[in-house]
Design a protein around this motif. Structure first.
Motif, PDB file in Angstrom:
ATOM      1  N   LYS A 161       0.844  -1.201   0.000  1.00  0.00           N
ATOM      2  CA  LYS A 161       0.000   0.000   0.000  1.00  0.00           C
ATOM      3  C   LYS A 161       0.880   1.252   0.000  1.00  0.00           C
ATOM      4  CE  LYS A 161      -3.628  -2.426   2.496  1.00  0.00           C
ATOM      5  NZ  LYS A 161      -4.389  -2.562   3.757  1.00  0.00           N
ATOM      6  N   ALA A 162       2.063   1.112   0.514  1.00  0.00           N
ATOM      7  CA  ALA A 162       3.054   2.191   0.482  1.00  0.00           C
ATOM      8  C   ALA A 162       4.329   1.618  -0.108  1.00  0.00           C
ATOM      9  CB  ALA A 162       3.308   2.722   1.900  1.00  0.00           C
ATOM     10  N   ALA A 163       5.227   2.501  -0.500  1.00  0.00           N
ATOM     11  CA  ALA A 163       6.483   2.032  -1.103  1.00  0.00           C
ATOM     12  C   ALA A 163       7.288   1.240  -0.075  1.00  0.00           C
ATOM     13  CB  ALA A 163       7.290   3.206  -1.607  1.00  0.00           C
ATOM     14  N   PRO A 164       7.785   0.085  -0.445  1.00  0.00           N
ATOM     15  CA  PRO A 164       8.627  -0.671   0.491  1.00  0.00           C
ATOM     16  C   PRO A 164       9.972   0.008   0.682  1.00  0.00           C
ATOM     17  CG  PRO A 164       8.570  -1.747  -1.660  1.00  0.00           C
ATOM     18  CD  PRO A 164       7.614  -0.603  -1.728  1.00  0.00           C
ATOM     19  N   VAL A 165      10.634  -0.360   1.768  1.00  0.00           N
ATOM     20  CA  VAL A 165      11.994   0.124   2.013  1.00  0.00           C
ATOM     21  C   VAL A 165      12.939  -0.715   1.160  1.00  0.00           C
ATOM     22  CG1 VAL A 165      13.816   0.345   3.741  1.00  0.00           C
ATOM     23  CG2 VAL A 165      11.438   0.849   4.358  1.00  0.00           C
ATOM     24  N   ASN A 166      13.838  -0.043   0.447  1.00  0.00           N
ATOM     25  CA  ASN A 166      14.795  -0.737  -0.412  1.00  0.00           C
ATOM     26  C   ASN A 166      16.178  -0.736   0.227  1.00  0.00           C
ATOM     27  OD1 ASN A 166      13.210  -1.317  -2.939  1.00  0.00           O
ATOM     28  ND2 ASN A 166      12.855   0.866  -2.753  1.00  0.00           N
ATOM     29  N   ILE A 167      16.805  -1.899   0.276  1.00  0.00           N
ATOM     30  CA  ILE A 167      18.131  -2.049   0.873  1.00  0.00           C
ATOM     31  C   ILE A 167      19.019  -2.812  -0.107  1.00  0.00           C
ATOM     32  CG2 ILE A 167      19.439  -2.984   2.828  1.00  0.00           C
ATOM     33  CD1 ILE A 167      16.798  -2.944   4.436  1.00  0.00           C
ATOM     34  N   ASP A 168      20.240  -2.316  -0.289  1.00  0.00           N
ATOM     35  CA  ASP A 168      21.226  -3.036  -1.103  1.00  0.00           C
ATOM     36  C   ASP A 168      21.977  -4.022  -0.212  1.00  0.00           C
ATOM     37  OD1 ASP A 168      20.603  -1.563  -3.391  1.00  0.00           O
ATOM     38  OD2 ASP A 168      22.046   0.002  -2.901  1.00  0.00           O
ATOM     39  N   LEU A 169      22.048  -5.267  -0.641  1.00  0.00           N
ATOM     40  CA  LEU A 169      22.742  -6.291   0.135  1.00  0.00           C
ATOM     41  C   LEU A 169      23.888  -6.888  -0.678  1.00  0.00           C
ATOM     42  CD1 LEU A 169      19.789  -8.344   1.691  1.00  0.00           C
ATOM     43  CD2 LEU A 169      21.128  -6.538   2.770  1.00  0.00           C
ATOM     44  N   ALA A 170      24.966  -7.189   0.013  1.00  0.00           N
ATOM     45  CA  ALA A 170      26.075  -7.914  -0.622  1.00  0.00           C
ATOM     46  C   ALA A 170      25.722  -9.395  -0.655  1.00  0.00           C
ATOM     47  CB  ALA A 170      27.366  -7.685   0.148  1.00  0.00           C
ATOM     48  N   ALA A 171      26.001 -10.020  -1.775  1.00  0.00           N
ATOM     49  CA  ALA A 171      25.724 -11.452  -1.921  1.00  0.00           C
ATOM     50  C   ALA A 171      26.981 -12.160  -2.401  1.00  0.00           C
ATOM     51  CB  ALA A 171      24.580 -11.666  -2.917  1.00  0.00           C
ATOM     52  N   TYR A 172      27.171 -13.378  -1.915  1.00  0.00           N
ATOM     53  CA  TYR A 172      28.352 -14.162  -2.268  1.00  0.00           C
ATOM     54  C   TYR A 172      27.926 -15.567  -2.652  1.00  0.00           C
ATOM     55  CZ  TYR A 172      30.394 -10.169  -0.031  1.00  0.00           C
ATOM     56  OH  TYR A 172      30.712  -8.858   0.295  1.00  0.00           O
ATOM     57  N   CYS A 173      28.524 -16.070  -3.710  1.00  0.00           N
ATOM     58  CA  CYS A 173      28.205 -17.403  -4.230  1.00  0.00           C
ATOM     59  C   CYS A 173      28.863 -18.460  -3.350  1.00  0.00           C
ATOM     60  CB  CYS A 173      28.702 -17.502  -5.666  1.00  0.00           C
ATOM     61  SG  CYS A 173      28.492 -19.133  -6.377  1.00  0.00           S
ATOM     62  N   VAL A 174      28.102 -19.488  -2.968  1.00  0.00           N
ATOM     63  CA  VAL A 174      28.668 -20.536  -2.111  1.00  0.00           C
ATOM     64  C   VAL A 174      29.155 -21.746  -2.897  1.00  0.00           C
ATOM     65  CG1 VAL A 174      27.367 -19.869  -0.052  1.00  0.00           C
ATOM     66  CG2 VAL A 174      26.368 -21.506  -1.667  1.00  0.00           C
ATOM     67  N   GLU A 175      28.992 -21.707  -4.241  1.00  0.00           N
ATOM     68  CA  GLU A 175      29.432 -22.827  -5.075  1.00  0.00           C
ATOM     69  C   GLU A 175      30.280 -22.283  -6.221  1.00  0.00           C
ATOM     70  OE1 GLU A 175      26.235 -26.231  -5.103  1.00  0.00           O
ATOM     71  OE2 GLU A 175      25.210 -24.296  -5.267  1.00  0.00           O
ATOM     72  N   PHE A 176      31.565 -22.554  -6.153  1.00  0.00           N
ATOM     73  CA  PHE A 176      32.545 -21.994  -7.086  1.00  0.00           C
ATOM     74  C   PHE A 176      32.246 -22.326  -8.543  1.00  0.00           C
ATOM     75  CE2 PHE A 176      36.769 -22.482  -9.239  1.00  0.00           C
ATOM     76  CZ  PHE A 176      37.098 -21.143  -9.275  1.00  0.00           C
ATOM     77  N   LEU A 177      31.764 -23.524  -8.798  1.00  0.00           N
ATOM     78  CA  LEU A 177      31.598 -23.990 -10.173  1.00  0.00           C
ATOM     79  C   LEU A 177      30.278 -23.555 -10.811  1.00  0.00           C
ATOM     80  CD1 LEU A 177      33.085 -27.589  -9.844  1.00  0.00           C
ATOM     81  CD2 LEU A 177      34.203 -25.518 -10.717  1.00  0.00           C
ATOM     82  N   LYS A 178      29.412 -22.899 -10.051  1.00  0.00           N
ATOM     83  CA  LYS A 178      28.126 -22.470 -10.615  1.00  0.00           C
ATOM     84  C   LYS A 178      28.225 -21.043 -11.139  1.00  0.00           C
ATOM     85  CE  LYS A 178      24.638 -25.420  -8.626  1.00  0.00           C
ATOM     86  NZ  LYS A 178      23.321 -25.471  -7.983  1.00  0.00           N
ATOM     87  N   LEU A 179      27.468 -20.776 -12.203  1.00  0.00           N
ATOM     88  CA  LEU A 179      27.403 -19.427 -12.759  1.00  0.00           C
ATOM     89  C   LEU A 179      26.571 -18.538 -11.843  1.00  0.00           C
ATOM     90  CD1 LEU A 179      26.706 -20.276 -16.516  1.00  0.00           C
ATOM     91  CD2 LEU A 179      28.850 -19.412 -15.542  1.00  0.00           C
ATOM     92  N   PRO A 180      26.831 -17.213 -11.839  1.00  0.00           N
ATOM     93  CA  PRO A 180      25.996 -16.315 -11.047  1.00  0.00           C
ATOM     94  C   PRO A 180      24.567 -16.298 -11.580  1.00  0.00           C
ATOM     95  CG  PRO A 180      27.594 -15.078 -12.361  1.00  0.00           C
ATOM     96  CD  PRO A 180      27.917 -16.512 -12.526  1.00  0.00           C
ATOM     97  N   PRO A 181      23.588 -15.960 -10.748  1.00  0.00           N
ATOM     98  CA  PRO A 181      22.191 -15.950 -11.202  1.00  0.00           C
ATOM     99  C   PRO A 181      21.947 -14.836 -12.215  1.00  0.00           C
ATOM    100  CG  PRO A 181      22.365 -15.023  -9.000  1.00  0.00           C
ATOM    101  CD  PRO A 181      23.716 -15.570  -9.338  1.00  0.00           C
ATOM    102  N   PRO A 182      20.926 -15.009 -13.044  1.00  0.00           N
ATOM    103  CA  PRO A 182      20.595 -13.944 -13.993  1.00  0.00           C
ATOM    104  C   PRO A 182      19.995 -12.741 -13.269  1.00  0.00           C
ATOM    105  CG  PRO A 182      18.939 -15.675 -14.074  1.00  0.00           C
ATOM    106  CD  PRO A 182      20.023 -16.167 -13.157  1.00  0.00           C
ATOM    107  N   ALA A 183      20.097 -11.585 -13.898  1.00  0.00           N
ATOM    108  CA  ALA A 183      19.482 -10.385 -13.331  1.00  0.00           C
ATOM    109  C   ALA A 183      17.974 -10.596 -13.204  1.00  0.00           C
ATOM    110  CB  ALA A 183      19.787  -9.182 -14.218  1.00  0.00           C
ATOM    111  N   ASN A 184      17.416 -10.036 -12.145  1.00  0.00           N
ATOM    112  CA  ASN A 184      15.971 -10.087 -11.842  1.00  0.00           C
ATOM    113  C   ASN A 184      15.500 -11.441 -11.314  1.00  0.00           C
ATOM    114  OD1 ASN A 184      15.584  -7.359 -12.707  1.00  0.00           O
ATOM    115  ND2 ASN A 184      15.616  -8.083 -14.818  1.00  0.00           N
TER     116      ASN A 184
END
Length: 199
Positions: free
Chosen positions: A62-85
């Motif tokens: 009903k109102a704009a949500p609060v937006n927060i930028d978070l750092a993310a780190y991959c836990v599996e070296f051999l996997k590709l990063p996720p697609p945007a969105n």
């Protein structure tokens, strides 16, 4: 990471592999202030129901949500990063438990960084993100110094070539030159987390 009833989260990846690549929207319908403790947590992708999740979240807002930028780190070296969105949700308790060592690593990296014990050889923010990511991968892959150097070299080469640039002997020499310093910082992080360093 338990949430009060009436607090809803939407986690969306913005693209990229390391650092502040995750957007968190917080919708608080409780009518009261809510404090979310800063702590590492595991997430998992929502694939089949992603569109319905986004629509349901939008209907609640009903109102704009609060937006927060978070750092993310991959836990599996051999996997590709996720697609945007890509939309994520908090992983269940058994997954949080599975990656408990990674949480310890990230908390240790925070302490090492804020104690001024890291020795950046490049942009301090990007360097710190790199040390956090490689510390996680060092646990996941059981890296020692020599295996780290080769993995770091291969990963850097892949990124350079993916950016349309040519890999060269001077580039390889530079990576090998900075590798020992980076490994020292990784070891400092792992020791702070109480995690044995692979031999």
């Amino acid at each position: 990471m338990g949430l009060p009833k009436g607090v809803h989260l939407l986690l969306t990846d913005r693209g990229g592999s390391t650092g502040k690549t995750l957007g968190l929207q917080v919708l608080n319908l409780t009518g009261k202030p809510v404090r979310l403790a800063p702590m590492p947590f595991a997430i998992e992708p929502i694939r089949q129901q992603a569109q319905r999740v986004q629509q349901a979240f939008n209907r609640l807002a009903k109102a704009a949500p609060v937006n927060i930028d978070l750092a993310a780190y991959c836990v599996e070296f051999l996997k590709l990063p996720p697609p945007a969105n890509q939309i994520f949700r908090l992983a269940p308790a058994n997954i949080q438990k599975k990656y408990e060592a990674m949480s310890k690593v990230l908390r240790s990296a925070y302490r090492v960084q804020h104690a001024g014990l890291m020795r950046p050889d490049s942009n301090p923010v990007a360097y710190t993100d790199s040390i956090k990511q490689w510390s996680v991968w060092a646990v996941e892959q059981g890296l020692n110094e020599s295996r780290f150097t080769e993995a770091f070299l291969g990963h850097t080469k892949k990124n350079v070539e993916a950016a349309g640039q040519k890999w060269s002997k001077p580039a390889e020499a530079m990576v090998r030159k900075v590798s020992p310093n980076r490994w020292r910082d990784i070891v400092r992080v792992l020791q702070g987390a109480g995690i044995p360093v692979a031999k």
